[in-house]
Design an enzyme around this catalytic site. Structure first.
Site, PDB file in Angstrom:
ATOM      1  N   PHE A   1      -2.110 -26.115   9.348  1.00 28.10           N
ATOM      2  CA  PHE A   1      -0.889 -25.365   9.667  1.00 28.10           C
ATOM      3  C   PHE A   1       0.149 -25.518   8.567  1.00 28.10           C
ATOM      4  CE2 PHE A   1      -2.924 -26.574  13.670  1.00 28.10           C
ATOM      5  CZ  PHE A   1      -3.158 -25.319  14.204  1.00 28.10           C
ATOM      6  N   CYS A   2      -0.250 -25.206   7.361  1.00 23.58           N
ATOM      7  CA  CYS A   2       0.597 -25.361   6.174  1.00 23.58           C
ATOM      8  C   CYS A   2       0.690 -24.024   5.459  1.00 23.58           C
ATOM      9  CB  CYS A   2      -0.040 -26.419   5.255  1.00 23.58           C
ATOM     10  SG  CYS A   2       0.796 -26.667   3.681  1.00 23.58           S
ATOM     11  N   GLY A   3       1.757 -23.834   4.709  1.00 25.00           N
ATOM     12  CA  GLY A   3       1.869 -22.625   3.905  1.00 25.00           C
ATOM     13  C   GLY A   3       0.757 -22.515   2.882  1.00 25.00           C
TER      14      GLY A   3
END
Length: 197
Positions: free
Chosen positions: A71-73
């Site tokens: 759940f990271c850019g």
């Protein structure tokens, strides 16, 4: 009357005790040096299913070691990782992904959840490992080696930081988390490492 004690007479009087101190110091120094000469292949990790994997099995291959998060850019880099893996795996290239929850709690899931996410959303086929810590007091020994003993010391800054390991197990490059695996800089270094036999 004062007696002058020379180093030789002290050794004679103590039965060689003075020699024992340097020997103990040399032994301690040897232990410290041995600890510092740990190599990449000395680690055994758990894969995403909990099975032990000795990293020595990757001898002779070029490796891109990445700490990942769901759940990271930077999570879309999974697409690039899979692409570069497919492009070069027949030449002896592997991507080793180590999920970690050290940054922004962006990898909160279980190993089973991480595996499901990677397979369904990104169709990854490269090796996934069990979640570890890559920073802080509970930092995994592999990442202690990468961040403290490799030629590229310094803490992992964020998810998807990359280390390139050559066919002999030497860490030969470090790439920042924002740099995509398909970037010319990374591709150039991967190809350079693959060209060495």
């Amino acid at each position: 009357m004062k007696t002058l004690l020379t180093a030789a007479s002290i050794v004679a009087l103590t039965g060689g005790l003075m020699m024992a101190v340097p020997d103990a110091q040399a032994e301690q120094k040897g232990r410290l040096m041995a600890a510092k000469t740990t190599g990449f292949y000395d680690f055994t990790m758990s894969d995403i299913d909990g099975r032990p994997v000795n990293l020595g099995q990757y001898k002779g291959k070029v490796l891109l070691v990445v700490n990942t998060a769901s759940f990271c850019g930077n999570t879309p880099q999974y697409t690039d990782l899979e692409s570069i893996y497919e492009q070069y795996r027949d030449k002896g290239f592997e991507v080793l992904a180590f999920p970690a929850n050290n940054f922004g709690q962006q990898e909160p899931g279980t190993n089973a959840e991480i595996k499901g996410f990677c397979l369904t959303k990104y169709s990854v086929s490269f090796p996934l490992f069990s979640k570890i810590s890559v920073k802080g007091e509970d930092k995994h020994p592999l990442y202690r080696y990468l961040t403290e003993q490799s030629p590229f010391p310094g803490e992992v800054e964020w998810n998807f930081q990359k280390y390139l390991v050559d066919r002999s197990g030497n860490v030969v490059a470090r790439f920042p988390h924002r740099m995509k695996p398909s970037s010319p800089e990374i591709v150039k270094e991967v190809e350079r490492a693959l060209a060495v036999r």
